[in-house]
Scaffold this motif. Structure first.
Motif: not given
Ligand code: FES
Length: 572
Positions: A54-56, A86-89, A122-125, A194-197, A201-203
């Motif tokens: 979802p971040c992308h 995907s950091e979440t999944f 953008g999503c963390d890694k 978008g990535h976590c706001m 780690t993403a920001s």
């Molecule tokens: Fe993608 Fe936090 S889940 S940046």
């Protein structure tokens, strides 16, 4: 300035050989007229879009906008779908696969007729992975950050992804959040692509990419769905074409000074501890010897100015409207190397001229920092001979010097099974210890480092305890969590030797983490320790297991981190 015949892609398309004939014939098969693309810089657009990330989610559209910019500037855009992390999944953790995306990035750039690259992450890694791979490939490259999602909302209260999930989960376990409220929170936490706001780690990493000089100025702070983000995508596509003609390679941007500035910026942002691992790994790809000591040294000299959750109060959308990263950087410009060149072709200092703070409660001025001396400390001692990290700005002050008896969990499953066991001997002074959650033990060093506080202590009002592990912690998490203990317990580090009831001392001011037993006792426990059998017998896991380095080395693969010949293919 380079000429057409200097383009790397000319080795594929130029000349009169059989291979170039084949490449041109197949380009016609792609539906391209020769005059549309021949002689133009080929721009690889590496897109980490996936329907499960979802971040992308907006990256399909952004890739088209990047391509529009490339065409308009006289280039030939080619999109490459690359692995999404995907950091979440993705389980057990996308960190297990960071090096896989880095390898994919490097090898795609090496093996195709690419003159320059736009890296979309953008999503963390995804950010460190793309930059590590591109750094090793060495071509001109520019990064397009996904941008933060919009603020979350619940009953008129702003929600921060991750941070408020942890907070309300604790409240739910304490019996303070109903089923109905919990369901509303589920709907309000993440409102847009978008990535976590939060300053997770993403920001942290997209901001690091910007100060490294790898994005156009100001782009990392733009919310993912803002019209400015669409324009930034097209501008990024236009700029990479010029970078190819200027032969501005990634190695000229990612210098030792750039990495020093990235560390300074991460500290000033109150950024994620994950940046420690990623920046060390990224720097070493470019032969820059960044170490844990650099983080501790810079943290002592750098104030925290970004008032963003989890260490502060606001969210990335507020940060953007407060002036974004350029405003923060301008406030600390005396701590930065402003003469170095960025992908824009201008120096960092030129880009920062005139950047102003519009909301001093969000981006604090130097005269009123959130914390005067940085929010991160590197610890050492007999419990972490090769180092450990704590984000002390996110911890309760009273715990920053603390001695307590260890409550040891041998792995994550053991912790889940026993942390709420009524028979567990634990109180607010205990030190929770999690073993076997490091790069090999996790595997992949999952974000287990914010160990849950036992329910019965939560109900007594306890909201923070000293917790120690060889795991990482989500940048959106908080608490007195000592992380990245190296060497990890899975390879026989001291963390593996801690027993229930041992006294452990955390002293952040002295940068010490001590297991209060004698050297003789520690040596005797070490001699009795036996290594676990290898976890993976085949597949990517086996490769990972054989080659991943420890946290203080950045968890890169040893064969990717080292320098050495990796011949470029001859397409003729
Ligand atoms: Fe993608 Fe936090 S889940 S940046």
């Amino acid at each position: 300035m380079r000429k057409r015949e200097d383009l790397r892609s000319q080795a594929w398309y130029g000349g009169d050989g059989l291979r170039s004939f084949s490449h041109r014939a197949r380009s016609r098969q792609l539906g391209l007229n020769p005059e549309e693309h021949l002689g133009k810089p080929v721009i690889g657009i590496l897109n980490t879009y996936s329907g499960i990330n979802p971040c992308h989610l907006h990256f399909r559209e952004r890739a088209e906008e990047v391509a529009r910019g490339v065409w308009q500037a006289g280039g030939y855009p080619v999109e490459f779908p690359v692995a999404t992390l995907s950091e979440t999944f993705q389980k057990p953790t996308p960190m297990l696969y960071r090096n896989l995306l880095a390898m994919e990035t490097e090898e795609l750039l090496r093996s195709y007729p690419i003159d320059g690259a736009v890296l979309m992450g953008g999503c963390d890694k995804t950010t460190p992975a793309l930059l590590m791979g591109a750094a090793s490939a060495g071509l001109p490259a520019i990064f397009l950050p996904a941008g933060p999602m919009l603020r979350g909302n619940w009953r008129g209260q702003e929600l921060g992804s991750g941070t408020d999930m942890w907070k309300y989960w604790d409240e739910r376990r304490a019996g303070n959040v109903s089923d109905c409220e919990w369901s509303e929170l589920e709907s309000g936490l993440a409102r847009s692509p978008g990535h976590c706001m939060t300053m997770g780690t993403a920001s942290t990493m997209t901001s690091a990419a910007e100060v490294l000089g790898m994005t156009l100025p100001g782009v990392a702070s733009i919310p993912a769905v803002d019209s400015a983000h669409h324009r930034a995508a097209a501008a990024t596509g236009m700029r990479i074409v010029d970078m190819v003609w200027e032969n501005l390679s990634i190695g000229e941007v990612l210098t030792a000074e750039a990495y020093a500035d990235a560390v300074t910026t991460v500290i000033a942002l109150g950024g994620s501890t994950n940046a420690v691992i990623h920046l060390i790994a990224m720097a070493r790809r470019g032969r820059v010897g960044l170490s844990l000591r650099d983080f501790d040294r810079i943290a002592r000299e750098t104030p925290v100015l970004a008032n963003i959750r989890p260490g502060g109060q606001f969210l990335m959308e507020d940060f953007y409207f407060a002036g974004g990263l350029p405003a923060l950087l301008n406030e600390i410009r005396d701590l930065l190397h402003t003469e170095r060149r960025t992908v824009s072709g201008r120096t960092l200092g030129e880009q920062l001229d005139g950047a102003a703070i519009h909301k001093p409660e969000v981006i604090r001025p130097r005269s009123n920092p959130l914390s005067p001396d940085g929010g991160l400390a590197v610890l050492s001692g007999n419990l972490a001979p090769d180092g450990a990290v704590i984000k002390h700005i996110a911890a309760e002050r009273r715990l920053l010097k603390h001695t307590g008896p260890a409550v040891v969990f041998r792995d994550y499953q053991d912790m889940q099974a026993r942390v709420n066991d009524p028979g567990l001997v634990v109180d607010a002074d205990s030190v929770l210890v999690l073993q076997n959650a490091g790069p090999l033990g996790g595997p992949g060093m999952p974000e287990y480092g914010m160990l849950p506080i036992p329910d019965r202590l939560l109900k007594q009002g306890v909201r923070d305890m000293v917790r120690i592990s060889d795991a990482r912690m989500s940048g959106t998490s908080y608490g007195a969590c000592v992380l990245h203990v190296a060497p990890e317990s899975y390879v026989g580090g001291s963390l593996a030797l801690v027993r229930d009831g041992d006294l452990v001392t955390l002293d952040v001011a002295a940068r010490k983490l001590t297991l209060e037993i004698s050297d003789e006792e520690l040596a005797s426990r070490k001699a009795a320790w036996t290594a676990p059998p290898p976890r993976y017998e085949r597949g990517y896991g086996a490769l990972y297991q054989q080659h991943v380095t420890q946290a203080d080395q950045g968890c890169d693969f040893d064969f990717l981190a080292r320098q050495g010949n990796n011949p470029t293919p001859d397409p003729r």
